[in-house]
Design a protein around this motif. Sequence first.
Motif, short mmCIF file in Angstrom:
data_model
loop_
_atom_site.label_atom_id
_atom_site.label_comp_id
_atom_site.label_asym_id
_atom_site.label_seq_id
_atom_site.Cartn_x
_atom_site.Cartn_y
_atom_site.Cartn_z
N GLU A 259 0.80 -4.66 -3.72
CA GLU A 259 0.57 -5.43 -2.45
C GLU A 259 1.83 -6.18 -2.08
O GLU A 259 2.20 -6.14 -1.04
CB GLU A 259 -0.62 -6.43 -2.68
N ASP B 87 -8.64 -14.92 -3.90
CA ASP B 87 -8.68 -13.23 -3.78
C ASP B 87 -8.22 -12.72 -4.84
O ASP B 87 -8.43 -11.42 -5.07
CB ASP B 87 -7.81 -13.14 -2.59
N ARG C 21 -3.26 -4.09 -6.71
CA ARG C 21 -4.39 -3.68 -6.53
C ARG C 21 -5.09 -2.49 -6.98
O ARG C 21 -3.97 -1.68 -7.16
CB ARG C 21 -4.68 -4.18 -4.96
N LEU D 121 -6.78 -2.84 -13.56
CA LEU D 121 -7.10 -2.32 -12.25
C LEU D 121 -7.41 -0.85 -12.26
O LEU D 121 -8.04 -0.33 -11.55
CB LEU D 121 -5.76 -2.53 -11.33
N ALA E 278 -10.24 -6.08 -8.86
CA ALA E 278 -9.49 -5.66 -7.69
C ALA E 278 -8.15 -5.99 -7.41
O ALA E 278 -7.41 -5.13 -7.03
CB ALA E 278 -10.46 -5.67 -6.63
N ARG E 279 -8.02 -7.34 -7.71
CA ARG E 279 -6.55 -7.65 -7.42
C ARG E 279 -5.97 -8.52 -8.53
O ARG E 279 -6.91 -9.30 -9.11
CB ARG E 279 -6.44 -8.37 -6.18
N ASP F 29 0.76 -1.21 -0.07
CA ASP F 29 -0.10 0.11 -0.03
C ASP F 29 0.88 1.32 -0.04
O ASP F 29 0.22 2.40 0.03
CB ASP F 29 -0.97 0.07 1.21
N TYR G 278 -3.41 -13.27 1.25
CA TYR G 278 -4.35 -13.64 0.33
C TYR G 278 -3.98 -15.16 -0.23
O TYR G 278 -2.96 -15.75 0.08
CB TYR G 278 -4.11 -12.78 -1.25
N THR H 211 0.69 -11.20 2.11
CA THR H 211 -0.56 -10.65 1.87
C THR H 211 -1.69 -11.21 2.54
O THR H 211 -2.60 -10.47 2.98
CB THR H 211 -0.88 -10.41 0.46
#
Lengths: 124, 394
Positions: B245, B285, B392, B361, B374-375, B8, B281, B279
Amino acid sequence: MDHDTRTYWEGLAERKLTLARCGDCRQWIHPPKGCCPACWSDNIGHEQPSGEATLFSYLVQPIAPGGAPTVVGWAELAEQPRLIVVAPILDATAETVRIGAKLTLEWTGDGPYFQPVFRQEAQS
Amino acid sequence: MSADPIRDKVAIVGIGASKLSRDGGRSIGALACDAVRAAIRDSGVPREAIDGLSGIYSTDQPTVWPGYVAESLGLSNIVWSNCATPPSANTVSEGILAVAAGACDYAVCYHAKFRWDTVSAAARKDPMRRAPKGAFDPALSIPLVESVGVPNGMFAAFQRHMHLYGTRRDHLGRIVVNNRNWALQNDQAVCHDAPLTMDDYMAAPLIAPPLSAFDMDMPIDGAMAVVITSAERAADLPGKRVLVEASANAIAGKSDFFFQAFDTYDSYRLLIQRLWDKTGYGIDDMDLVNIYDGFSSLALEWIEAAFDVRGEAGRLLEDSWDAKTGRLLFNGRIPMCTHGGNLGEGRVQGFGHVMEAVRQLRGDAGSRQVAGAARVLVTNGNNPVNAGMILRAG
Ligand SMILES: [Zn+2]
């Protein structure tokens, strides 16, 4: 040829497969390296394996202009799992080559460095 | 915000590409500059603010280093530069690390490929395509296999996969046809106007059995680039940002291209697990997987690693195949390589996989847009040169 592969090449000149082997933990090392990947010893010697091998995998080499396709084998030597020599498989074709086949070592070429080659043993 | 210095905190804020074609009529240097200029313009970052520059340098073919790009484009404030090993995601991940570490504020990361005379007989007839002489043998093992024609261990690895797991050529075909069908919807793709059916694929002559020319990425003239900055700075730029990410690459022991190409899966798996660990994930995801396809057989093992189905790619590809559309949809939902991959868009060694993730994205993928993307998982390369990342929407 470099400092690590010189003994291998000298062996090829005498039709001898001469592979690096750790003098301390006895691990075979091919391609040769300057130190032992297993124990980090610098005590690298050279020995001749028996020549017995099993076909681990192969590639029907892309056809060179004017030439017939050859079968190149990844020969796993009997001495150690994943100790691999890459060499032609004599008389094999895309139809007859078999992963897992027993192999025997032979030599071809005119020198100064001779070519190690393998032949598949007949299926029993 | 997490304690992770990347997650992020780093953003991709611009993308750009040269024309992708069989013959661009431009030097490889000009192509690289086409991509870098386009990416900087797309980002809205002023030229003078660009202070980081990273390229892919060398491997099997000549490339363009950052000094050339800086001189050619008048970039005179570079305080961090780098040459990464292929694949393309590596230059991107180096830029991500540099921005995260504060080594530079705005990094441009690029790669340029060219149809050198080493690629084909046709290229050998073109005096503009003579590759500068140079040697590349990082595993120091090429002399040991020169007498048998420097055989490609990756092909032997796939023979072994077929032997162990019963994998078949039509499994590779599902990967190839999926990517080629998506390429029909990508105006930039070299295969944009070249449909390929499963029947066409199965009838193709084999170059290195079981692989045909369709299983090998399309050599092209082409370059791509991205601009990377911090998430904070990205918020002040005009475009929609895409956040990082996690990124990783991996080597898992045996890796010699020519002798030991059989453990590629282990490195892929190490890389994928690292991305999940960073992550939290898992594959479900992800809304899109841009799986590297330099050879279709490499994609097959990447799929095994991403979906954690060692030895079962064949079954997964059968279950995920929609014969009517000629496309893959994993777990009933996740498409693969909507830009067409290296096999359909052209060979920039995986850069297209990053670019398409950014387009999707941002919601800029046009007729290819994955609703609500989204990812995206991006994977690149083989063992030991590889990279992967999760991006993301910002
Ligand atoms: Zn040892």
